[in-house]
Design a protein around this motif. Structure first.
Motif, PDB file in Angstrom:
ATOM      1  N   MET A 240      56.753  72.429 -41.441  1.00  0.00           N
ATOM      2  CA  MET A 240      56.481  72.491 -40.005  1.00  0.00           C
ATOM      3  C   MET A 240      55.263  71.633 -39.641  1.00  0.00           C
ATOM      4  SD  MET A 240      58.719  74.492 -38.466  1.00  0.00           S
ATOM      5  CE  MET A 240      57.923  75.178 -37.012  1.00  0.00           C
ATOM      6  N   CYS A 241      54.230  71.723 -40.451  1.00  0.00           N
ATOM      7  CA  CYS A 241      53.028  70.921 -40.204  1.00  0.00           C
ATOM      8  C   CYS A 241      53.312  69.432 -40.382  1.00  0.00           C
ATOM      9  CB  CYS A 241      51.898  71.351 -41.126  1.00  0.00           C
ATOM     10  SG  CYS A 241      51.311  73.039 -40.832  1.00  0.00           S
ATOM     11  N   SER A 242      54.190  69.104 -41.322  1.00  0.00           N
ATOM     12  CA  SER A 242      54.531  67.697 -41.546  1.00  0.00           C
ATOM     13  C   SER A 242      55.320  67.133 -40.368  1.00  0.00           C
ATOM     14  CB  SER A 242      55.336  67.544 -42.843  1.00  0.00           C
ATOM     15  OG  SER A 242      56.655  68.040 -42.715  1.00  0.00           O
ATOM     16  N   VAL A 243      56.151  67.968 -39.733  1.00  0.00           N
ATOM     17  CA  VAL A 243      56.862  67.529 -38.526  1.00  0.00           C
ATOM     18  C   VAL A 243      55.860  67.313 -37.393  1.00  0.00           C
ATOM     19  CG1 VAL A 243      58.591  68.145 -36.795  1.00  0.00           C
ATOM     20  CG2 VAL A 243      59.002  68.677 -39.197  1.00  0.00           C
ATOM     21  N   ALA A 244      54.863  68.183 -37.277  1.00  0.00           N
ATOM     22  CA  ALA A 244      53.814  68.012 -36.264  1.00  0.00           C
ATOM     23  C   ALA A 244      53.089  66.686 -36.447  1.00  0.00           C
ATOM     24  CB  ALA A 244      52.826  69.169 -36.336  1.00  0.00           C
ATOM     25  N   GLN A 245      52.902  66.291 -37.697  1.00  0.00           N
ATOM     26  CA  GLN A 245      52.201  65.048 -37.990  1.00  0.00           C
ATOM     27  C   GLN A 245      52.907  63.836 -37.388  1.00  0.00           C
ATOM     28  OE1 GLN A 245      51.735  62.167 -41.856  1.00  0.00           O
ATOM     29  NE2 GLN A 245      53.556  63.224 -41.188  1.00  0.00           N
ATOM     30  N   VAL A 246      54.249  63.882 -37.304  1.00  0.00           N
ATOM     31  CA  VAL A 246      55.010  62.760 -36.744  1.00  0.00           C
ATOM     32  C   VAL A 246      54.636  62.554 -35.280  1.00  0.00           C
ATOM     33  CG1 VAL A 246      57.309  61.789 -36.423  1.00  0.00           C
ATOM     34  CG2 VAL A 246      56.888  63.371 -38.311  1.00  0.00           C
ATOM     35  N   PHE A 247      54.263  63.637 -34.590  1.00  0.00           N
ATOM     36  CA  PHE A 247      53.876  63.564 -33.186  1.00  0.00           C
ATOM     37  C   PHE A 247      52.408  63.185 -33.014  1.00  0.00           C
ATOM     38  CE2 PHE A 247      57.634  66.141 -33.255  1.00  0.00           C
ATOM     39  CZ  PHE A 247      58.277  65.918 -32.045  1.00  0.00           C
ATOM     40  N   ILE A 248      51.700  62.950 -34.119  1.00  0.00           N
ATOM     41  CA  ILE A 248      50.259  62.692 -34.056  1.00  0.00           C
ATOM     42  C   ILE A 248      49.882  61.291 -34.521  1.00  0.00           C
ATOM     43  CG2 ILE A 248      48.022  63.388 -35.041  1.00  0.00           C
ATOM     44  CD1 ILE A 248      49.103  66.259 -35.181  1.00  0.00           C
ATOM     45  N   LEU A 249      50.434  60.842 -35.639  1.00  0.00           N
ATOM     46  CA  LEU A 249      49.924  59.644 -36.300  1.00  0.00           C
ATOM     47  C   LEU A 249      49.934  58.391 -35.435  1.00  0.00           C
ATOM     48  CD1 LEU A 249      51.008  59.555 -40.059  1.00  0.00           C
ATOM     49  CD2 LEU A 249      48.768  59.974 -39.062  1.00  0.00           C
ATOM     50  N   GLY A 250      50.949  58.218 -34.602  1.00  0.00           N
ATOM     51  CA  GLY A 250      51.037  56.987 -33.819  1.00  0.00           C
ATOM     52  C   GLY A 250      50.326  57.030 -32.483  1.00  0.00           C
ATOM     53  N   MET A 251      49.581  58.098 -32.214  1.00  0.00           N
ATOM     54  CA  MET A 251      49.004  58.300 -30.883  1.00  0.00           C
ATOM     55  C   MET A 251      47.681  57.575 -30.612  1.00  0.00           C
ATOM     56  SD  MET A 251      50.803  60.552 -28.966  1.00  0.00           S
ATOM     57  CE  MET A 251      49.796  61.800 -28.167  1.00  0.00           C
ATOM     58  N   PRO A 252      46.814  57.306 -31.608  1.00  0.00           N
ATOM     59  CA  PRO A 252      45.492  56.748 -31.270  1.00  0.00           C
ATOM     60  C   PRO A 252      45.538  55.492 -30.414  1.00  0.00           C
ATOM     61  CG  PRO A 252      45.502  57.475 -33.543  1.00  0.00           C
ATOM     62  CD  PRO A 252      46.913  57.605 -33.051  1.00  0.00           C
ATOM     63  N   SER A 253      46.370  54.517 -30.780  1.00  0.00           N
ATOM     64  CA  SER A 253      46.404  53.271 -30.011  1.00  0.00           C
ATOM     65  C   SER A 253      46.977  53.498 -28.619  1.00  0.00           C
ATOM     66  CB  SER A 253      47.217  52.209 -30.758  1.00  0.00           C
ATOM     67  OG  SER A 253      48.521  52.676 -31.047  1.00  0.00           O
ATOM     68  N   ARG A 254      47.917  54.443 -28.478  1.00  0.00           N
ATOM     69  CA  ARG A 254      48.496  54.733 -27.163  1.00  0.00           C
ATOM     70  C   ARG A 254      47.455  55.375 -26.254  1.00  0.00           C
ATOM     71  NH1 ARG A 254      53.815  55.078 -25.435  1.00  0.00           N
ATOM     72  NH2 ARG A 254      53.885  55.696 -23.238  1.00  0.00           N
ATOM     73  N   ILE A 255      46.720  56.357 -26.754  1.00  0.00           N
ATOM     74  CA  ILE A 255      45.672  56.994 -25.953  1.00  0.00           C
ATOM     75  C   ILE A 255      44.598  55.980 -25.573  1.00  0.00           C
ATOM     76  CG2 ILE A 255      43.794  58.688 -26.047  1.00  0.00           C
ATOM     77  CD1 ILE A 255      45.624  60.482 -27.669  1.00  0.00           C
ATOM     78  N   ALA A 256      44.224  55.115 -26.522  1.00  0.00           N
ATOM     79  CA  ALA A 256      43.208  54.094 -26.243  1.00  0.00           C
ATOM     80  C   ALA A 256      43.665  53.152 -25.128  1.00  0.00           C
ATOM     81  CB  ALA A 256      42.906  53.304 -27.513  1.00  0.00           C
ATOM     82  N   SER A 257      44.919  52.730 -25.157  1.00  0.00           N
ATOM     83  CA  SER A 257      45.426  51.803 -24.143  1.00  0.00           C
ATOM     84  C   SER A 257      45.562  52.460 -22.776  1.00  0.00           C
ATOM     85  CB  SER A 257      46.784  51.242 -24.576  1.00  0.00           C
ATOM     86  OG  SER A 257      46.661  50.438 -25.718  1.00  0.00           O
ATOM     87  N   VAL A 258      45.994  53.715 -22.753  1.00  0.00           N
ATOM     88  CA  VAL A 258      46.257  54.403 -21.492  1.00  0.00           C
ATOM     89  C   VAL A 258      44.970  54.829 -20.792  1.00  0.00           C
ATOM     90  CG1 VAL A 258      47.232  56.537 -20.515  1.00  0.00           C
ATOM     91  CG2 VAL A 258      48.563  55.170 -22.128  1.00  0.00           C
ATOM     92  N   TRP A 259      43.923  55.160 -21.550  1.00  0.00           N
ATOM     93  CA  TRP A 259      42.724  55.753 -20.962  1.00  0.00           C
ATOM     94  C   TRP A 259      41.490  54.850 -20.963  1.00  0.00           C
ATOM     95  CZ3 TRP A 259      42.077  60.180 -18.230  1.00  0.00           C
ATOM     96  CH2 TRP A 259      43.124  61.101 -18.238  1.00  0.00           C
ATOM     97  N   PHE A 260      41.438  53.810 -21.815  1.00  0.00           N
ATOM     98  CA  PHE A 260      40.172  53.099 -22.034  1.00  0.00           C
ATOM     99  C   PHE A 260      40.238  51.638 -21.587  1.00  0.00           C
ATOM    100  CE2 PHE A 260      39.760  56.810 -24.589  1.00  0.00           C
ATOM    101  CZ  PHE A 260      38.392  57.080 -24.641  1.00  0.00           C
TER     102      PHE A 260
END
Length: 490
Positions: free
Chosen positions: A147-167
């Motif tokens: 279950m935690c490994s599935v959660a990881q799929v929703f996390i790993l690719g997010m840093p660059s997306r958050i950086a582009s959308v907010w910064f």
């Protein structure tokens, strides 16, 4: 007078010539003149990236919490070392088939939905593991880790997306580094805390109690972060932070095709080379992290706690490297040069670590492991940001997902192969196996074309903004002349 009137009809002050049609065109152009898109930076952008970093930390901590006390969990659950290795590799295996539907969901539903699903799955996994703290419940603890490994799929690719959308454009690399920072800090805590909370005691009842305490602490933190995300996390700012992001918002969801985006990325030669090199580098890091306990215990028996501290040293040094590289990229924009230099130093660090591991001095291992971590872990945000530059205006989640997918594939291959080599030969042979692939990755990185598309888009937008005031003044002056001409000559 007739000739003079004709000449006056085509001429007004400053020798500007026009016709009645030009007057109409000028009025229309001025009326429909589009101002440059508004941009704004919100203070709450730091809350968004820090909150993401926190729940990324909670998830990545669990990736390594079994492997770093491999020998203790082997004895507790009565399984072999390869089964415990899979408690880490399940994170890699789960990612590969799920990254594409999750990337599609990110593009269709946005950041908030992805954040909610990630924290909910992570929270559920931690509570399942609380119920697995018995020697006969190894399948239950596998379910929780899954279950935690599935959660990881929703996390790993997010840093660059958050950086582009907010910064802003001068902050994206630093923001991405902060996002990756949470993942690295979680791994660091995963190296440090389990050996302290779960000592290697002989009594299985006491051992079960220690394991249960560790699982309860993790579940409490995961639950708190889930509630925080529900209350605080937002999709995106009302006003975009950059002109590139404003342009990206103009693309309607109906005109976007996820399949077409994937195909365009696969035809991008520079990006494909980066996918390969990123996978090789990060795959080596995954293998070293997963097998660290076995490597240290082989040369330094009974040093489970120090094995965790060495892992902590690797990641803490990498966090420093990540932040330094992020700040450097925001100031210099030298993506390829920095990536190549860090990759080369990762190779050098791996070679030094391989040949000093068996010298019999733990302090030497701490130094060489820290040097390796500074560059190898520091490479993570570099790969994310370089990928976004090479693939703009494609979705950051898609490009990051492909990078991470490559890392998971190579991570599984390298972990299994290095483990088998260590069993058949020794740790030096296993580490030299990784050095060979880092050498290949360094050569490939040198051939990546530095096509910085996002930087070009921002530069063009800024140039347009600086020109438009002058154009506006010209339009206004021309319009005033037109009105004077109409008043004088009808």
């Amino acid at each position: 007078m007739g000739d003079e009137s004709k000449s006056m009809e085509g001429e007004v002050n400053d020798n500007i010539y026009f016709s009645k049609a030009a007057v109409t065109d000028a009025e229309v152009n001025l009326e429909h003149h589009n101002p440059p898109p508004e941009t704004h930076l919100y203070r709450k952008r730091w809350i968004m990236v820090l909150l993401f970093s926190s729940y990324s930390l909670c998830n990545s901590y669990q990736w390594i919490q079994y492997g770093i006390i491999n020998n203790i969990f082997m004895r507790f659950y009565g399984v072999d070392s390869f089964a415990i290795d899979w408690m880490s590799m399940i994170y890699m295996l789960t990612y590969i088939p799920l990254i594409f539907p999750v990337s599609w969901l990110l593009d269709k539903k946005g950041l908030r939905v992805i954040a909610l699903v990630a924290t909910a799955l992570n929270c559920a996994g931690t509570w399942i593991k609380v119920a697995s703290a018995r020697p006969d419940l190894f399948p239950v603890t596998i379910l929780g880790q899954f279950m935690c490994s599935v959660a990881q799929v929703f996390i790993l690719g997010m840093p660059s997306r958050i950086a582009s959308v907010w910064f802003g454009s001068n902050e994206v690399s630093t923001a991405c580094s902060i996002g990756v920072f949470g993942n690295q800090l979680g791994i660091a805590i995963g190296f440090l805390v389990p050996p302290i909370l779960v000592p290697n005691v002989d009594d299985l009842d006491k051992l079960a109690s220690h394991i249960r305490v560790m699982f309860y602490i993790t579940a409490g933190v995961a639950t708190f972060l889930f509630v925080l995300v529900v209350i605080v996390f937002q999709e995106r700012p009302e006003i975009p932070p950059t002109h590139a992001q404003a342009a990206a918002r103009q693309i309607s969801p109906e005109s976007y095709s996820y399949t077409a985006s994937i195909l365009r990325l696969l035809r991008n030669k520079a990006f494909i080379l980066l996918v390969i090199t990123y996978g090789l580098n990060v795959g080596c890091f995954y293998a070293v992290s997963t097998l660290l306990n076995r490597m240290i215990i082989e040369h330094y028996p009974g040093e489970e706690v120090n094995a965790g501290r060495i892992g902590l040293t690797i990641v803490i040094a990498g966090m420093v490297g990540s932040l330094i590289c992020g700040i450097w990229l925001d100031r210099s924009k030298t993506y390829k040069q920095t990536t190549l230099a860090v990759y080369l130093m990762s190779l050098v660090g791996m070679v030094i670590y391989a040949f000093t591991l068996n010298l019999g001095h733990l302090w030497v291992v701490f130094i060489t492991a820290g040097t390796l971590g500074f560059f190898m872990t520091g490479y993570l945000p570099l790969g994310f940001e370089f990928a976004v530059e090479l693939t703009y205006p494609e979705s950051e989640g898609t490009s990051s997902g492909l990078l991470n997918c490559s890392a998971q594939v190579f991570g599984i291959i390298f972990t299994i192969c290095q483990g088998k080599i260590m069993d058949s030969f020794n740790t030096l042979a296993g580490n030299l196996f990784l050095c060979a692939f880092l050498l290949i990755g360094t050569f490939i990185t040198a051939f990546i074309k530095s096509d910085l598309r996002r930087q070009l888009a921002n530069q063009q937008a800024l140039a347009a903004v600086s020109i438009k005031p002058n154009l506006q003044n010209s339009y206004t002056r021309f319009y005033e002349i037109c009105l004077r001409w109409k008043a004088d000559y009808g």
